[in-house]
Design a protein around this motif. Structure first.
Motif, PDB file in Angstrom:
ATOM      1  N   GLN A  48       0.831  -1.183   0.014  1.00 34.46           N
ATOM      2  CA  GLN A  48       0.102   0.042   0.013  1.00 34.46           C
ATOM      3  C   GLN A  48       1.086   1.241   0.127  1.00 34.46           C
ATOM      4  OE1 GLN A  48      -3.007  -0.546  -0.207  1.00 34.46           O
ATOM      5  NE2 GLN A  48      -4.200   1.189   0.391  1.00 34.46           N
ATOM      6  N   GLY A  49       0.399   2.159  -0.892  1.00 33.98           N
ATOM      7  CA  GLY A  49       1.450   3.107  -0.980  1.00 33.98           C
ATOM      8  C   GLY A  49       1.237   4.328   0.048  1.00 33.98           C
ATOM      9  N   GLN A  50       2.172   4.974   0.436  1.00 36.77           N
ATOM     10  CA  GLN A  50       1.989   6.045   1.353  1.00 36.77           C
ATOM     11  C   GLN A  50       2.302   7.543   0.797  1.00 36.77           C
ATOM     12  OE1 GLN A  50       4.729   4.677   4.563  1.00 36.77           O
ATOM     13  NE2 GLN A  50       2.779   4.658   6.047  1.00 36.77           N
ATOM     14  N   VAL A  51       1.430   8.350   1.082  1.00 35.25           N
ATOM     15  CA  VAL A  51       1.471   9.630   0.730  1.00 35.25           C
ATOM     16  C   VAL A  51       1.512  10.813   1.785  1.00 35.25           C
ATOM     17  CG1 VAL A  51       0.536  11.645  -0.580  1.00 35.25           C
ATOM     18  CG2 VAL A  51       0.604   9.044  -1.519  1.00 35.25           C
ATOM     19  N   VAL A  52       2.606  11.565   2.218  1.00 38.72           N
ATOM     20  CA  VAL A  52       2.550  12.373   3.297  1.00 38.72           C
ATOM     21  C   VAL A  52       2.865  13.845   3.050  1.00 38.72           C
ATOM     22  CG1 VAL A  52       3.417  12.772   5.606  1.00 38.72           C
ATOM     23  CG2 VAL A  52       3.265  10.503   4.576  1.00 38.72           C
ATOM     24  N   GLU A  53       1.884  14.667   3.266  1.00 37.55           N
ATOM     25  CA  GLU A  53       2.133  16.098   2.911  1.00 37.55           C
ATOM     26  C   GLU A  53       2.663  16.807   4.244  1.00 37.55           C
ATOM     27  OE1 GLU A  53      -2.141  15.036   1.238  1.00 37.55           O
ATOM     28  OE2 GLU A  53      -1.021  14.685   3.231  1.00 37.55           O
ATOM     29  N   SER A  54       3.314  18.189   3.880  1.00 39.67           N
ATOM     30  CA  SER A  54       3.908  18.722   5.087  1.00 39.67           C
ATOM     31  C   SER A  54       4.330  20.137   4.284  1.00 39.67           C
ATOM     32  CB  SER A  54       5.408  18.252   5.441  1.00 39.67           C
ATOM     33  OG  SER A  54       6.286  18.027   4.546  1.00 39.67           O
ATOM     34  N   GLY A  55       4.493  20.984   5.168  1.00 41.05           N
ATOM     35  CA  GLY A  55       4.801  22.433   4.919  1.00 41.05           C
ATOM     36  C   GLY A  55       3.702  23.442   5.058  1.00 41.05           C
ATOM     37  N   GLY A  56       2.554  23.078   5.464  1.00 36.48           N
ATOM     38  CA  GLY A  56       1.560  23.748   5.769  1.00 36.48           C
ATOM     39  C   GLY A  56       1.842  24.680   6.915  1.00 36.48           C
ATOM     40  N   GLY A  57       1.103  25.677   7.140  1.00 39.18           N
ATOM     41  CA  GLY A  57       1.331  26.776   8.321  1.00 39.18           C
ATOM     42  C   GLY A  57       0.346  27.864   8.093  1.00 39.18           C
ATOM     43  N   LEU A  58       0.637  28.861   9.094  1.00 40.75           N
ATOM     44  CA  LEU A  58      -0.193  30.139   8.745  1.00 40.75           C
ATOM     45  C   LEU A  58       0.986  31.354   8.371  1.00 40.75           C
ATOM     46  CD1 LEU A  58      -2.367  32.226   9.896  1.00 40.75           C
ATOM     47  CD2 LEU A  58      -1.195  32.421  12.194  1.00 40.75           C
ATOM     48  N   VAL A  59       0.278  32.052   7.514  1.00 40.50           N
ATOM     49  CA  VAL A  59       1.156  33.058   6.636  1.00 40.50           C
ATOM     50  C   VAL A  59       0.307  34.217   6.526  1.00 40.50           C
ATOM     51  CG1 VAL A  59       2.658  31.362   5.620  1.00 40.50           C
ATOM     52  CG2 VAL A  59       0.796  32.141   4.186  1.00 40.50           C
ATOM     53  N   ARG A  60       0.944  35.350   6.189  1.00 39.29           N
ATOM     54  CA  ARG A  60       0.269  36.450   5.833  1.00 39.29           C
ATOM     55  C   ARG A  60      -0.056  36.715   4.498  1.00 39.29           C
ATOM     56  NH1 ARG A  60       3.157  40.784  10.299  1.00 39.29           N
ATOM     57  NH2 ARG A  60       2.452  39.891  11.823  1.00 39.29           N
ATOM     58  N   PRO A  61      -1.114  37.450   3.837  1.00 39.08           N
ATOM     59  CA  PRO A  61      -1.462  37.565   2.628  1.00 39.08           C
ATOM     60  C   PRO A  61       0.001  38.212   1.860  1.00 39.08           C
ATOM     61  CG  PRO A  61      -3.089  38.321   3.658  1.00 39.08           C
ATOM     62  CD  PRO A  61      -2.099  37.989   4.885  1.00 39.08           C
ATOM     63  N   GLY A  62       0.216  37.727   0.816  1.00 40.54           N
ATOM     64  CA  GLY A  62       1.478  38.243  -0.166  1.00 40.54           C
ATOM     65  C   GLY A  62       2.640  37.076   0.299  1.00 40.54           C
ATOM     66  N   GLU A  63       2.577  36.450   1.299  1.00 42.75           N
ATOM     67  CA  GLU A  63       3.759  35.649   1.557  1.00 42.75           C
ATOM     68  C   GLU A  63       3.680  34.236   0.777  1.00 42.75           C
ATOM     69  OE1 GLU A  63       4.911  36.887   5.970  1.00 42.75           O
ATOM     70  OE2 GLU A  63       3.862  35.181   5.737  1.00 42.75           O
ATOM     71  N   SER A  64       4.666  33.405   0.911  1.00 41.85           N
ATOM     72  CA  SER A  64       4.965  32.096   0.182  1.00 41.85           C
ATOM     73  C   SER A  64       5.078  31.045   1.039  1.00 41.85           C
ATOM     74  CB  SER A  64       6.206  32.247  -0.638  1.00 41.85           C
ATOM     75  OG  SER A  64       6.135  33.201  -1.656  1.00 41.85           O
TER      76      SER A  64
END
Length: 116
Positions: free
Chosen positions: A1-17
């Motif tokens: 069974q394949g695993q897929v794991v996302e990361s990198g989300g968070g709280l940012v302000r408008p205009g940020e990356s």
């Protein structure tokens, strides 16, 4: 069974990356398509971008020119670079890897919140 794991989300302000990552145990070079989807609060899941084996890449109109998908097959990782974020980009972001018919793999999602 394949695993897929996302990361990198968070709280940012408008205009940020932000750059999201999607690490998978699947062999990306064998995939039919890889993509990112998102589910804003109170709404249905929607396509953000999908990259297909034939080299085509389709972005949602709302993210064209701001978001970019890329992948590193040596690391079996897919990325989503998101620039100039707006509050409308607030959502849970999901990674999808399609390995063929009836072989769709999804991660658990990562929360992205854009707020001042």
């Amino acid at each position: 069974q394949g695993q897929v794991v996302e990361s990198g989300g968070g709280l940012v302000r408008p205009g940020e990356s932000l750059r999201l990552s999607c690490a998978t145990s699947l062999r990306l070079f064998s995939s039919i398509a890889t993509g990112w989807y998102r589910q804003p609060p109170g709404k249905e899941r929607e396509l953000v971008v999908i990259a297909k084996r034939d080299g085509s890449i389709d972005y949602a109109d709302s993210v064209k020119g701001r978001f970019a998908i890329s992948r590193d097959t040596s690391k079996n990782t897919v990325y989503l670079q998101m620039n100039n974020l707006t509050p409308e980009d607030t959502a849970i972001y999901y990674c999808r890897v399609n390995m063929g018919r009836h072989q769709d793999y999804w991660g658990q999602g990562t929360q992205v919140t854009v707020s001042s």
